[in-house]
Design a protein around this motif. Structure first.
Motif, short mmCIF file in Angstrom:
data_model
loop_
_atom_site.label_atom_id
_atom_site.label_comp_id
_atom_site.label_asym_id
_atom_site.label_seq_id
_atom_site.Cartn_x
_atom_site.Cartn_y
_atom_site.Cartn_z
N HIS A 90 0.72 -1.21 0.23
CA HIS A 90 -0.06 0.03 -0.20
C HIS A 90 0.85 1.31 0.11
CE1 HIS A 90 -3.33 -2.69 0.90
NE2 HIS A 90 -2.99 -2.84 2.15
N ARG A 137 -3.80 3.94 -0.25
CA ARG A 137 -4.78 3.75 0.82
C ARG A 137 -4.81 4.45 1.77
NH1 ARG A 137 -7.00 -1.54 0.35
NH2 ARG A 137 -8.07 -0.65 2.02
N LEU A 179 -8.92 6.74 -3.28
CA LEU A 179 -9.43 5.68 -2.37
C LEU A 179 -10.52 4.98 -2.73
CD1 LEU A 179 -8.44 8.32 0.66
CD2 LEU A 179 -7.00 6.43 -0.19
N ALA A 203 -9.73 2.01 -5.11
CA ALA A 203 -9.12 1.10 -4.37
C ALA A 203 -9.92 0.37 -3.52
CB ALA A 203 -7.83 1.83 -3.75
N GLY A 247 -10.12 3.07 2.22
CA GLY A 247 -8.67 3.44 2.70
C GLY A 247 -9.18 4.68 3.80
N ASP A 289 -5.61 -1.17 8.55
CA ASP A 289 -6.84 -1.76 8.71
C ASP A 289 -7.27 -2.21 10.11
OD1 ASP A 289 -7.27 -1.65 5.91
OD2 ASP A 289 -6.20 -3.65 5.63
#
Length: 230
Positions: A4, A77, A122, A125, A128, A214
């Motif tokens: 990322h 991200r 974002l 993707a 994010g 995450d």
């Protein structure tokens, strides 16, 4: 190989250097724009891509985001908005409109421009995180800094708006609120203060990295105090 990318504005500053290091250590590809390039004496760091771009300018913000999103193997991200500034302007009736608006320009404009440019990437993707930096003064002002407190409150409101508008796209936005960060510049400005009560940049950097990862997936719209003992 990094999986990322993260864009860190203000990544060469006292807090920014610690934030950049925290992301590199975690295996991120880190893009750091600045108004000037690194000095010849500054060693190149693995995982860090530096470029000249003024993120207070729309074209500069776009250039920075394009660089951060340029690696298909490490999609963008996360965005960390660190660019800002402080000025003591006296009591409000002593503060000119130019001084007052300058605080908004320094603190809110880069955050808005970079976030606006980054959001489509974002979303594309699959989601994010955006992390913004407000200040304790946004919720607990002190005399002589009405422009600064107002600008940091605006950053906080902006981040909360992003969190609400983009949660259905999987994009989170959170804000950290420092008190006094233990940087060389702050020590020079307040040599007689109790520096042991201030927050080391590395500790705030760890919180920012967490909010961008995450690991904090359920968290959006949070205002996180990072006051230490100050």
């Amino acid at each position: 190989m990094a999986r990322h990318s993260v864009l860190v504005t203000g990544g060469a500053g006292g807090l920014g250097s610690a934030v950049t290091a925290a992301f590199v250590e975690a295996g991120w590809r880190v893009v750091v724009p600045g108004r000037s390039g690194p000095s010849a004496a500054e060693p190149a760091a693995d995982g860090v891509h530096r470029l000249v771009a003024d993120v207070a300018d729309p074209l500069g913000a776009a250039r920075a985001v394009q660089a951060a999103a340029a690696d298909p193997d490490a999609p963008l991200r996360a965005v960390v908005n660190l660019v800002g500034g402080y000025a003591s302007t006296g009591l409000l009736h002593e503060t000119s409109i130019d001084e007052f608006e300058r605080m908004l320009t320094v603190n809110l404009r880069p955050t808005h421009l970079v976030t606006r440019e980054a959001l489509p990437h974002l979303v594309a993707a699959g989601g994010g995180a955006v992390v913004c930096v407000s200040a304790r003064a946004a919720i607990s002002p002190f005399p002589g800094a009405a422009g600064y407190a107002t600008a940091k409150a605006a950053v906080l409101a902006f981040a909360n708006a992003v969190a609400v508008e983009y949660r259905r796209f999987g994009v989170r936005c959170n804000t950290v609120l420092p008190s006094v960060i233990d940087t060389p510049a702050n020590r020079a400005a307040q040599p007689d203060a109790d520096h042991s009560r201030w927050v080391p940049p590395a500790e705030i950097a760890a919180v920012i990295r967490f909010l961008a990862s995450d690991e904090s997936a359920p968290t959006s719209g949070a205002s996180v105090p990072v006051y230490g003992r100050a």
